[in-house]
Design a protein around this motif. Structure first.
Motif, PDB file in Angstrom:
ATOM      1  N   ALA A 174       0.835  -1.200   0.000  1.00  0.00           N
ATOM      2  CA  ALA A 174       0.000   0.000   0.000  1.00  0.00           C
ATOM      3  C   ALA A 174       0.876   1.259   0.000  1.00  0.00           C
ATOM      4  CB  ALA A 174      -0.927  -0.027   1.208  1.00  0.00           C
ATOM      5  N   GLU A 175       1.942   1.227   0.780  1.00  0.00           N
ATOM      6  CA  GLU A 175       2.826   2.392   0.816  1.00  0.00           C
ATOM      7  C   GLU A 175       3.514   2.592  -0.539  1.00  0.00           C
ATOM      8  OE1 GLU A 175       5.515   1.698   4.002  1.00  0.00           O
ATOM      9  OE2 GLU A 175       4.029   2.144   5.580  1.00  0.00           O
ATOM     10  N   GLY A 176       3.875   1.495  -1.187  1.00  0.00           N
ATOM     11  CA  GLY A 176       4.505   1.614  -2.510  1.00  0.00           C
ATOM     12  C   GLY A 176       3.530   2.187  -3.541  1.00  0.00           C
ATOM     13  N   MET A 177       2.278   1.746  -3.520  1.00  0.00           N
ATOM     14  CA  MET A 177       1.261   2.262  -4.432  1.00  0.00           C
ATOM     15  C   MET A 177       1.025   3.757  -4.199  1.00  0.00           C
ATOM     16  SD  MET A 177       0.351  -0.190  -6.431  1.00  0.00           S
ATOM     17  CE  MET A 177      -1.202   0.364  -7.076  1.00  0.00           C
ATOM     18  N   GLU A 178       1.016   4.127  -2.935  1.00  0.00           N
ATOM     19  CA  GLU A 178       0.797   5.549  -2.639  1.00  0.00           C
ATOM     20  C   GLU A 178       1.964   6.409  -3.116  1.00  0.00           C
ATOM     21  OE1 GLU A 178      -0.498   8.380   1.137  1.00  0.00           O
ATOM     22  OE2 GLU A 178      -0.143   6.228   1.419  1.00  0.00           O
ATOM     23  N   LYS A 179       3.188   5.883  -2.981  1.00  0.00           N
ATOM     24  CA  LYS A 179       4.363   6.637  -3.458  1.00  0.00           C
ATOM     25  C   LYS A 179       4.340   6.778  -4.978  1.00  0.00           C
ATOM     26  CE  LYS A 179       7.460   5.470   0.378  1.00  0.00           C
ATOM     27  NZ  LYS A 179       8.710   4.755   0.788  1.00  0.00           N
ATOM     28  N   ILE A 180       3.921   5.710  -5.685  1.00  0.00           N
ATOM     29  CA  ILE A 180       3.828   5.793  -7.136  1.00  0.00           C
ATOM     30  C   ILE A 180       2.773   6.821  -7.538  1.00  0.00           C
ATOM     31  CG2 ILE A 180       3.193   4.520  -9.224  1.00  0.00           C
ATOM     32  CD1 ILE A 180       4.356   2.008  -7.871  1.00  0.00           C
ATOM     33  N   TYR A 181       1.681   6.863  -6.827  1.00  0.00           N
ATOM     34  CA  TYR A 181       0.606   7.834  -7.123  1.00  0.00           C
ATOM     35  C   TYR A 181       1.107   9.271  -6.921  1.00  0.00           C
ATOM     36  CZ  TYR A 181      -3.560  10.638  -6.325  1.00  0.00           C
ATOM     37  OH  TYR A 181      -4.506  11.645  -6.340  1.00  0.00           O
ATOM     38  N   LYS A 182       1.814   9.510  -5.827  1.00  0.00           N
ATOM     39  CA  LYS A 182       2.339  10.853  -5.555  1.00  0.00           C
ATOM     40  C   LYS A 182       3.366  11.266  -6.619  1.00  0.00           C
ATOM     41  CE  LYS A 182       1.608  10.880  -0.547  1.00  0.00           C
ATOM     42  NZ  LYS A 182       2.250  10.926   0.803  1.00  0.00           N
ATOM     43  N   GLN A 183       4.198  10.307  -7.022  1.00  0.00           N
ATOM     44  CA  GLN A 183       5.186  10.615  -8.067  1.00  0.00           C
ATOM     45  C   GLN A 183       4.504  10.959  -9.379  1.00  0.00           C
ATOM     46  OE1 GLN A 183       7.921   7.425  -8.792  1.00  0.00           O
ATOM     47  NE2 GLN A 183       9.216   8.658 -10.182  1.00  0.00           N
ATOM     48  N   LEU A 184       3.427  10.255  -9.717  1.00  0.00           N
ATOM     49  CA  LEU A 184       2.686  10.527 -10.947  1.00  0.00           C
ATOM     50  C   LEU A 184       2.036  11.913 -10.904  1.00  0.00           C
ATOM     51  CD1 LEU A 184       1.596   9.547 -13.669  1.00  0.00           C
ATOM     52  CD2 LEU A 184      -0.292   8.451 -12.436  1.00  0.00           C
ATOM     53  N   MET A 185       1.470  12.260  -9.773  1.00  0.00           N
ATOM     54  CA  MET A 185       0.821  13.566  -9.643  1.00  0.00           C
ATOM     55  C   MET A 185       1.854  14.705  -9.668  1.00  0.00           C
ATOM     56  SD  MET A 185      -2.309  12.891  -9.682  1.00  0.00           S
ATOM     57  CE  MET A 185      -2.885  14.552  -9.354  1.00  0.00           C
ATOM     58  N   THR A 186       3.038  14.438  -9.091  1.00  0.00           N
ATOM     59  CA  THR A 186       4.099  15.457  -9.128  1.00  0.00           C
ATOM     60  C   THR A 186       4.566  15.685 -10.555  1.00  0.00           C
ATOM     61  OG1 THR A 186       4.829  14.798  -6.906  1.00  0.00           O
ATOM     62  CG2 THR A 186       6.361  16.080  -8.248  1.00  0.00           C
ATOM     63  N   THR A 187       4.659  14.601 -11.323  1.00  0.00           N
ATOM     64  CA  THR A 187       5.082  14.725 -12.718  1.00  0.00           C
ATOM     65  C   THR A 187       4.040  15.494 -13.534  1.00  0.00           C
ATOM     66  OG1 THR A 187       6.270  12.616 -12.537  1.00  0.00           O
ATOM     67  CG2 THR A 187       5.777  13.451 -14.767  1.00  0.00           C
ATOM     68  N   LEU A 188       2.777  15.189 -13.336  1.00  0.00           N
ATOM     69  CA  LEU A 188       1.715  15.899 -14.054  1.00  0.00           C
ATOM     70  C   LEU A 188       1.682  17.385 -13.680  1.00  0.00           C
ATOM     71  CD1 LEU A 188      -1.177  13.250 -13.862  1.00  0.00           C
ATOM     72  CD2 LEU A 188       0.203  13.878 -15.851  1.00  0.00           C
ATOM     73  N   ASP A 189       1.911  17.656 -12.403  1.00  0.00           N
ATOM     74  CA  ASP A 189       1.936  19.064 -11.969  1.00  0.00           C
ATOM     75  C   ASP A 189       3.118  19.800 -12.579  1.00  0.00           C
ATOM     76  OD1 ASP A 189       0.829  21.145  -9.988  1.00  0.00           O
ATOM     77  OD2 ASP A 189       2.972  21.058  -9.480  1.00  0.00           O
ATOM     78  N   GLY A 190       4.224  19.093 -12.777  1.00  0.00           N
ATOM     79  CA  GLY A 190       5.405  19.717 -13.360  1.00  0.00           C
ATOM     80  C   GLY A 190       5.216  20.109 -14.816  1.00  0.00           C
ATOM     81  N   ILE A 191       4.387  19.388 -15.554  1.00  0.00           N
ATOM     82  CA  ILE A 191       4.151  19.729 -16.959  1.00  0.00           C
ATOM     83  C   ILE A 191       2.933  20.649 -17.134  1.00  0.00           C
ATOM     84  CG2 ILE A 191       5.234  17.617 -17.759  1.00  0.00           C
ATOM     85  CD1 ILE A 191       2.455  16.448 -18.222  1.00  0.00           C
ATOM     86  N   GLY A 192       2.312  21.041 -16.030  1.00  0.00           N
ATOM     87  CA  GLY A 192       1.226  22.017 -16.114  1.00  0.00           C
ATOM     88  C   GLY A 192      -0.161  21.440 -15.962  1.00  0.00           C
ATOM     89  N   VAL A 193      -0.267  20.196 -15.502  1.00  0.00           N
ATOM     90  CA  VAL A 193      -1.575  19.567 -15.285  1.00  0.00           C
ATOM     91  C   VAL A 193      -1.962  19.764 -13.821  1.00  0.00           C
ATOM     92  CG1 VAL A 193      -2.906  17.440 -15.387  1.00  0.00           C
ATOM     93  CG2 VAL A 193      -1.117  17.882 -17.079  1.00  0.00           C
ATOM     94  N   LYS A 194      -3.124  20.393 -13.609  1.00  0.00           N
ATOM     95  CA  LYS A 194      -3.573  20.685 -12.249  1.00  0.00           C
ATOM     96  C   LYS A 194      -5.042  20.284 -12.125  1.00  0.00           C
ATOM     97  CE  LYS A 194      -0.400  24.570 -11.643  1.00  0.00           C
ATOM     98  NZ  LYS A 194       0.505  23.827 -10.722  1.00  0.00           N
ATOM     99  N   PRO A 195      -5.446  19.786 -10.948  1.00  0.00           N
ATOM    100  CA  PRO A 195      -6.858  19.427 -10.737  1.00  0.00           C
ATOM    101  C   PRO A 195      -7.736  20.669 -10.576  1.00  0.00           C
ATOM    102  CG  PRO A 195      -5.607  19.048  -8.739  1.00  0.00           C
ATOM    103  CD  PRO A 195      -4.608  19.433  -9.784  1.00  0.00           C
ATOM    104  N   ILE A 196      -8.976  20.554 -10.975  1.00  0.00           N
ATOM    105  CA  ILE A 196      -9.932  21.654 -10.863  1.00  0.00           C
ATOM    106  C   ILE A 196     -10.627  21.551  -9.505  1.00  0.00           C
ATOM    107  CG2 ILE A 196     -12.021  22.682 -11.840  1.00  0.00           C
ATOM    108  CD1 ILE A 196     -11.201  21.533 -14.539  1.00  0.00           C
ATOM    109  N   GLU A 197     -10.667  22.640  -8.785  1.00  0.00           N
ATOM    110  CA  GLU A 197     -11.355  22.658  -7.492  1.00  0.00           C
ATOM    111  C   GLU A 197     -12.864  22.630  -7.735  1.00  0.00           C
ATOM    112  OE1 GLU A 197     -10.077  25.981  -5.248  1.00  0.00           O
ATOM    113  OE2 GLU A 197      -7.981  25.357  -5.155  1.00  0.00           O
ATOM    114  N   ALA A 198     -13.527  21.835  -6.964  1.00  0.00           N
ATOM    115  CA  ALA A 198     -14.961  21.642  -7.213  1.00  0.00           C
ATOM    116  C   ALA A 198     -15.809  21.775  -5.942  1.00  0.00           C
ATOM    117  CB  ALA A 198     -15.213  20.280  -7.856  1.00  0.00           C
ATOM    118  N   VAL A 199     -15.619  20.926  -4.962  1.00  0.00           N
ATOM    119  CA  VAL A 199     -16.480  20.875  -3.789  1.00  0.00           C
ATOM    120  C   VAL A 199     -16.398  22.199  -3.031  1.00  0.00           C
ATOM    121  CG1 VAL A 199     -16.982  19.677  -1.612  1.00  0.00           C
ATOM    122  CG2 VAL A 199     -16.194  18.383  -3.613  1.00  0.00           C
ATOM    123  N   GLY A 200     -17.595  22.767  -2.754  1.00  0.00           N
ATOM    124  CA  GLY A 200     -17.678  24.034  -2.041  1.00  0.00           C
ATOM    125  C   GLY A 200     -17.549  25.256  -2.944  1.00  0.00           C
TER     126      GLY A 200
END
Length: 248
Positions: A174-200
């Motif tokens: 589980a910890e390895g899967m979470e680290k892979i997920y964080k690395q993927l999101m960091t890479t996407l953020d580095g190329i300009g991909v950001k999530p859209i805020e929605a709730v609230g």
């Protein structure tokens, strides 16, 4: 008798004195006339010489006047010739000016080629800018297409981590899967991909896709109550809209 003689003698003496005085006066008169004649001769001589001088001066003046008139006549003739020459020269000047004003064929060709070159350079510059813009758009379209294909993988990572029991989150898997997920999101953020805020947030059709409405007095109108699928943006464009539930 003696008295009478004395008177006669006196008369004679008086007559002789009178004659002598008359003779003296006549001599003085002759001397005066001779001096006058001499003076008159001198004057006449001077007058004759002066007349000769005056005649020579008049002759010189006349000659000078004739020469001046001749020069004026020649000047007038020359001026007449000059005016005719000027008249003849005027068309030449006009002709020369006409040649200067009229452009040479070489100059016209140079101007034509310069104008054509300027237009071609402007067209090439516009083409270059348009090509760069198209390349940028194509790159952005290609990047968005790839990101859009990667997002389902991100969704599966989030669903898997969210469905994992609390007891298994501490396992190495589980910890390895979470680290892979964080690395993927960091890479996407580095190329300009950001999530859209929605709730609230207030519903915005440019970023959100409302798939459900709910009656909720605690939330304001058009406020997003729940997010079903996370949306993402690439730079300034939307890659995927957020799927949300909106409160009425």
């Amino acid at each position: 008798m003696s008295d009478r003689m004395s008177k006669e003698d006196m008369v004679k003496e008086a007559v002789e004195e009178a004659k002598a005085q008359a003779a003296k006066q006549a001599e003085e008169a002759e001397d005066t006339d001779g001096t006058a004649d001499q003076n008159t001769g001198d004057v006449s001589g001077d007058g004759q010489n002066g007349g000769e001088d005056l005649s020579e001066e008049n002759q010189d003046t006349a000659d000078a006047a004739d020469a001046e008139n001749a020069e004026e006549a020649e000047g007038t003739k020359d001026s007449g010739n000059g005016s005719s020459a000027d008249k003849d020269a005027k068309p030449e000047k006009k002709k020369l000016f006409g040649k200067k004003n009229k452009k040479d064929k070489k100059d016209e060709k140079i101007e034509e080629l310069t104008d054509r070159l300027t237009r071609q350079m402007a067209e090439f510059d516009n083409f270059r800018k348009r090509t760069e813009k198209e390349k940028s758009q194509m790159y952005e379209i290609g990047a968005k297409d790839i990101i859009e294909k990667i997002l389902p993988v991100v969704d599966n990572f989030e669903r898997g981590l969210a469905s994992m029991p609390e007891g298994e989150k501490a396992t190495p898997f589980a910890e390895g899967m979470e680290k892979i997920y964080k690395q993927l999101m960091t890479t996407l953020d580095g190329i300009g991909v950001k999530p859209i805020e929605a709730v609230g947030q207030e519903f915005n059709p440019d970023f959100h896709n409302a798939v459900m409405h709910v009656e909720d007095e605690e939330l304001g109108e058009n406020i997003i109550a729940e997010e079903f699928q996370k949306g993402y943006m690439y730079r300034d464009s939307v890659v995927r809209h957020s799927m949300v539930k909106v409160a009425n």
